[in-house]
Design a protein around this motif. Structure first.
Motif, PDB file in Angstrom:
ATOM      1  N   PRO A 159      25.476  37.410 -16.603  1.00  0.00           N
ATOM      2  CA  PRO A 159      25.417  36.108 -17.273  1.00  0.00           C
ATOM      3  C   PRO A 159      26.369  36.049 -18.455  1.00  0.00           C
ATOM      4  CG  PRO A 159      23.555  37.457 -17.932  1.00  0.00           C
ATOM      5  CD  PRO A 159      24.282  38.239 -16.865  1.00  0.00           C
ATOM      6  N   PHE A 160      26.853  34.859 -18.763  1.00  0.00           N
ATOM      7  CA  PHE A 160      27.639  34.620 -19.973  1.00  0.00           C
ATOM      8  C   PHE A 160      26.823  33.669 -20.842  1.00  0.00           C
ATOM      9  CE2 PHE A 160      30.804  36.573 -17.463  1.00  0.00           C
ATOM     10  CZ  PHE A 160      31.803  37.012 -18.318  1.00  0.00           C
ATOM     11  N   ASP A 165      29.838  37.216 -25.216  1.00  0.00           N
ATOM     12  CA  ASP A 165      30.108  37.734 -23.870  1.00  0.00           C
ATOM     13  C   ASP A 165      31.558  37.471 -23.473  1.00  0.00           C
ATOM     14  OD1 ASP A 165      27.446  38.596 -23.487  1.00  0.00           O
ATOM     15  OD2 ASP A 165      26.846  36.584 -22.885  1.00  0.00           O
ATOM     16  N   MET A 166      32.092  36.322 -23.877  1.00  0.00           N
ATOM     17  CA  MET A 166      33.500  36.026 -23.607  1.00  0.00           C
ATOM     18  C   MET A 166      34.413  36.955 -24.398  1.00  0.00           C
ATOM     19  SD  MET A 166      34.042  33.622 -21.361  1.00  0.00           S
ATOM     20  CE  MET A 166      35.696  33.045 -21.727  1.00  0.00           C
ATOM     21  N   THR A 458      38.913  26.639 -19.336  1.00  0.00           N
ATOM     22  CA  THR A 458      37.964  26.071 -20.289  1.00  0.00           C
ATOM     23  C   THR A 458      36.682  25.573 -19.632  1.00  0.00           C
ATOM     24  OG1 THR A 458      39.143  23.956 -20.133  1.00  0.00           O
ATOM     25  CG2 THR A 458      39.731  25.432 -21.952  1.00  0.00           C
ATOM     26  N   GLN A 459      36.521  25.822 -18.337  1.00  0.00           N
ATOM     27  CA  GLN A 459      35.276  25.513 -17.631  1.00  0.00           C
ATOM     28  C   GLN A 459      34.840  26.712 -16.786  1.00  0.00           C
ATOM     29  OE1 GLN A 459      35.752  20.619 -17.214  1.00  0.00           O
ATOM     30  NE2 GLN A 459      35.823  21.863 -15.359  1.00  0.00           N
ATOM     31  N   SER A 460      35.159  27.903 -17.271  1.00  0.00           N
ATOM     32  CA  SER A 460      34.793  29.133 -16.576  1.00  0.00           C
ATOM     33  C   SER A 460      33.905  29.978 -17.476  1.00  0.00           C
ATOM     34  CB  SER A 460      36.047  29.928 -16.188  1.00  0.00           C
ATOM     35  OG  SER A 460      36.847  29.204 -15.285  1.00  0.00           O
ATOM     36  N   ALA A 461      33.092  30.851 -16.839  1.00  0.00           N
ATOM     37  CA  ALA A 461      32.241  31.811 -17.544  1.00  0.00           C
ATOM     38  C   ALA A 461      31.366  31.099 -18.587  1.00  0.00           C
ATOM     39  CB  ALA A 461      33.099  32.913 -18.162  1.00  0.00           C
ATOM     40  N   ASN A 467      23.603  29.965 -16.609  1.00  0.00           N
ATOM     41  CA  ASN A 467      22.578  30.239 -15.599  1.00  0.00           C
ATOM     42  C   ASN A 467      21.183  30.093 -16.178  1.00  0.00           C
ATOM     43  OD1 ASN A 467      25.035  32.392 -15.161  1.00  0.00           O
ATOM     44  ND2 ASN A 467      24.385  31.464 -13.238  1.00  0.00           N
ATOM     45  N   ARG A 468      21.043  30.432 -17.440  1.00  0.00           N
ATOM     46  CA  ARG A 468      19.806  30.131 -18.166  1.00  0.00           C
ATOM     47  C   ARG A 468      20.117  28.954 -19.080  1.00  0.00           C
ATOM     48  NH1 ARG A 468      17.400  35.076 -20.966  1.00  0.00           N
ATOM     49  NH2 ARG A 468      19.422  35.049 -22.005  1.00  0.00           N
TER      50      ARG A 468
END
Length: 510
Positions: A159-160, A165-166, A458-461, A467-468
């Motif tokens: 998850p990110f 995380d990034m 800019t719409q990744s990860a 996901n939560r």
């Protein structure tokens, strides 16, 4: 409506298993249900349409069987893992056939490249088409292997949840030239225009523009070569049936024609769902496999969806639309392989017209699927089944599909007759077309986009819907619109992430 009597297994209301409701029965939702069932949750899957599968549902018409969505399986171990979690063996339920070559790419001048899993066969094909680029192809595939190791094997199921995380993956992104586009990275290795197309088109398979999608998506050629490209006999819909059987075997319930009107919340947490019929279903947690833009834009109270406001969703980049023509023929076209990609005269210009200018142009490319090449059972005896897909603008463009649907279908028919299917006119015995309007109306896909949010950097990860859920406790997202993205490996990995972000079942019984 329950989809079959063996799935009408209800639960003891005094049972101590926490209840998870899954909204939508695409592969992300079905995989999530299997994983939650294996972890001790009581699971109910709700599907608004009459068939399970979401965009992976099946069209049966005049004796022909058509997969409406995905047509191939890559990274089959992700499916095998689900069968193992349910205490079963996938090979007992499915016959998965490896395809080699994976597909033929046909250029507008009539030349072609066959894409093979075998490295020596593929190297020979590169030498035939672009002899000066063999060494560059080898170097690119070495880079693709490293990108796949990091981007898919290490990060695809993580998850990110925070910007930290990034930051942790920034060194790898810099080392792997993640700031480049897919086409930009490919072009740094090979000079041939044709080979650049062969190595860079893959983002289109997940709704991305090869000239904007980040270079991390260069992992796809290695993913295909590492684990192969497969087709399940009977069609990809057999995987939907297989997963539904696993859920039923775990004691889960699957309901079709059960449209969710609202994900209900209280004190900032998801408490269940309300159906369009008015029925309320309480839950300890909710997993949404609906389009992410729809989850936040339609299914949640505006206050709960504050991070993904209507304005933010409207301003986001959405993937292209799709026009898909399903058709069956009398007689067979045995010169056509299982998968053929017919390119038009333009590559970059056409992609920019579709993605950026949102114009429906006279030229187009076609992804042609002929499942009956490998599986005659999907068509009546002596006949062929086909699926012809072409990227088109999503509904942010000004296209009148009530007029253009048949016009584009007829143009595809002419193009196929002129190239790989001579004699096609007059041999079509069944036909159905779907457009971005159908994606909007049937799958509740924002702007009729075929793959949800477009995969740009800019719409990744971390930049995708998480996901939560960022704003609602006990609400989780799976499917193409969340991390890691579209495509079967992506949506299955999004369900895999639930093992990390969903608390143990026991936590809901305290």
């Amino acid at each position: 409506m329950l989809t079959s009597p063996d799935r009408n297994r209800r639960f003891d209301p005094t049972g101590r298993r926490p209840h998870a409701v899954v909204v939508g029965s695409g592969f992300g939702g079905l995989a999530a249900a299997v994983r939650l069932g294996a972890r001790g949750f009581r699971v109910t899957v709700l599907e608004r349409l009459e068939r399970l599968g979401g965009r992976a549902s099946v069209l049966v018409q005049d004796g022909f069987t058509f997969d409406r969505g995905p047509t191939i399986v890559t990274a089959p171990f992700l499916f095998e893992e689900l069968w193992t979690l349910a205490g079963r063996r996938m090979q007992d339920d499915l016959d998965l056939r490896a395809l080699d070559p994976f597909y033929r790419i046909r250029f507008d001048d009539g030349s072609h490249v066959d894409c093979w899993r075998d490295a020596d066969a593929m190297r020979a094909e590169v030498a035939r088409v672009a002899p000066g680029d063999v060494e560059g192809w080898d170097r690119f595939m070495t880079m693709a292997r490293e990108i796949c190791r990091i981007g898919f094997e290490q990060l695809g199921h993580r998850p990110f949840s925070s910007f930290a995380d990034m930051l942790r993956i920034a060194p790898d992104l810099i080392r792997l030239q993640g700031w480049r586009s897919v086409h930009g990275l490919v072009a740094s290795f090979v000079r041939s225009t044709k080979l650049r197309t062969v190595l860079s088109f893959h983002p289109l398979l997940i709704g991305g523009n090869p000239f904007r999608a980040p270079a991390i998506y260069c992992l796809i050629p290695d993913l295909e070569r590492r684990w192969g490209v497969h087709y399940p006999l009977g069609g990809v819909g057999r995987l939907v049936d297989g997963l539904a059987g696993l859920i039923a075997g775990q004691g889960g319930m699957l309901r079709t024609r059960a449209e969710v009107a609202e994900i209900e919340t209280k004190d900032g947490r998801a408490t269940g769902v309300r159906l369009v019929s008015g029925e309320r279903i309480a839950a300890n947690l909710v997993v949404s496999n609906a389009d992410a833009a729809t989850t936040y834009g339609r299914l949640l109270d505006k206050a709960a969806a504050r991070r993904w406001s209507d304005r933010r969703i409207e301003r986001a980049r959405h993937s292209m639309g799709l026009l898909v023509w399903f058709f069956g023929t009398s007689g067979r076209f045995d010169a056509v392989g299982h998968h053929t990609i017919l390119l038009g005269p333009r590559y970059r210009g056409l992609i920019e017209d579709v993605f950026e200018r949102k114009r429906l142009t006279d030229d187009f490319s076609i992804y042609l699927h002929r499942p009956s090449a490998s599986d005659p059972g999907v068509a009546p005896a002596g006949c062929d089944a086909f699926y012809a897909l072409t990227p088109v603008p999503n509904l942010k463009g000004d296209v009148d599909w009530s007029v253009e649907s048949e016009r584009r279908r007829a143009a595809i028919e002419r193009r196929l007759a002129e190239t790989v299917m001579p004699g096609l006119p007059g041999r079509i015995v069944t036909s159905r077309v779907i457009t971005p309007v159908d994606f909007r109306d049937d799958y509740l896909s924002a702007y009729g986009a075929g793959f949800g949010f477009e995969p740009v950097l800019t719409q990744s990860a971390w930049f995708r819907p998480h996901n939560r859920s960022e704003t609602v406790r006990d609400l989780f997202l799976v499917g193409a619109g969340t991390h890691p993205g579209a495509g079967l490996p992506g949506v299955l990995s999004s369900a895999r992430i639930l093992d990390t972000v969903v608390p143990d079942a026991s936590a809901y019984l305290r």
